[in-house]
Design a protein around this motif. Structure first.
Motif, PDB file in Angstrom:
ATOM      1  N   ASN A  22       0.848  -1.182   0.000  1.00 55.60           N
ATOM      2  CA  ASN A  22       0.000   0.000   0.000  1.00 55.60           C
ATOM      3  C   ASN A  22       0.885   1.234   0.000  1.00 55.60           C
ATOM      4  OD1 ASN A  22      -2.641  -1.355   0.472  1.00 55.60           O
ATOM      5  ND2 ASN A  22      -1.565  -2.031   2.301  1.00 55.60           N
ATOM      6  N   GLU A  23       0.674   2.117  -0.954  1.00 52.57           N
ATOM      7  CA  GLU A  23       1.443   3.362  -1.013  1.00 52.57           C
ATOM      8  C   GLU A  23       0.533   4.527  -0.673  1.00 52.57           C
ATOM      9  OE1 GLU A  23       3.915   6.230  -4.079  1.00 52.57           O
ATOM     10  OE2 GLU A  23       3.375   4.212  -4.720  1.00 52.57           O
ATOM     11  N   ARG A  24       0.962   5.325   0.309  1.00 49.15           N
ATOM     12  CA  ARG A  24       0.227   6.528   0.686  1.00 49.15           C
ATOM     13  C   ARG A  24       1.204   7.680   0.767  1.00 49.15           C
ATOM     14  NH1 ARG A  24      -4.815   4.816   3.683  1.00 49.15           N
ATOM     15  NH2 ARG A  24      -4.721   2.585   3.386  1.00 49.15           N
ATOM     16  N   ARG A  28      -1.115  10.782  -3.749  1.00 48.64           N
ATOM     17  CA  ARG A  28      -1.086   9.450  -4.361  1.00 48.64           C
ATOM     18  C   ARG A  28      -1.474   8.379  -3.339  1.00 48.64           C
ATOM     19  NH1 ARG A  28       0.624   6.369  -8.583  1.00 48.64           N
ATOM     20  NH2 ARG A  28       1.720   4.467  -8.121  1.00 48.64           N
ATOM     21  N   ALA A  30      -2.039   4.087  -3.746  1.00 52.22           N
ATOM     22  CA  ALA A  30      -1.992   2.953  -4.671  1.00 52.22           C
ATOM     23  C   ALA A  30      -1.854   1.657  -3.875  1.00 52.22           C
ATOM     24  CB  ALA A  30      -0.811   3.099  -5.627  1.00 52.22           C
ATOM     25  N   ILE A  31      -2.269   0.564  -4.496  1.00 53.00           N
ATOM     26  CA  ILE A  31      -2.130  -0.749  -3.874  1.00 53.00           C
ATOM     27  C   ILE A  31      -1.762  -1.762  -4.956  1.00 53.00           C
ATOM     28  CG2 ILE A  31      -4.574  -1.299  -4.077  1.00 53.00           C
ATOM     29  CD1 ILE A  31      -4.263  -2.707  -1.297  1.00 53.00           C
ATOM     30  N   ALA A  32      -0.893  -2.696  -4.594  1.00 56.70           N
ATOM     31  CA  ALA A  32      -0.487  -3.767  -5.505  1.00 56.70           C
ATOM     32  C   ALA A  32      -0.476  -5.078  -4.722  1.00 56.70           C
ATOM     33  CB  ALA A  32       0.895  -3.483  -6.085  1.00 56.70           C
ATOM     34  N   SER A  47      10.249   0.768  -5.534  1.00 55.61           N
ATOM     35  CA  SER A  47       9.428   1.982  -5.552  1.00 55.61           C
ATOM     36  C   SER A  47      10.013   3.047  -4.631  1.00 55.61           C
ATOM     37  CB  SER A  47       7.998   1.663  -5.109  1.00 55.61           C
ATOM     38  OG  SER A  47       7.383   0.801  -6.014  1.00 55.61           O
TER      39      SER A  47
END
Length: 75
Positions: A22-24, A28, A30-32, A47
């Motif tokens: 999880n990117e916060r 932005r 995003a989740i992968a 990343s």
């Protein structure tokens, strides 16, 4: 958790055994998903290194931080 200018990448295992990143950060979210912990960790570190500053945290099942590392560009 206080929102800061430094993006946070959190690596955690979902209830069904899949690993997520999880990117916060400012502007932005995003989740992968990845089938293995190794794949999720590789993605998170790649990343983080692509950004000027970033923090990577590996979360335990209960949500507590098990491990974290701050990445920053070398001056």
């Amino acid at each position: 958790m206080k929102e800061s200018g430094t993006p946070l990448l959190s690596v955690t295992q979902t209830r069904d055994g899949v690993w997520s990143v999880n990117e916060r950060g400012p502007g932005r979210v995003a989740i992968a998903y990845f089938p293995t912990k190794w794949g999720a960790l590789k993605h998170a570190v790649r990343s983080a290194r692509a950004k000027p500053r970033c923090r990577v945290a590996v979360l335990a099942r209960g949500g507590a931080v098990a491990l974290s590392h701050e990445y920053a560009e070398a001056s």
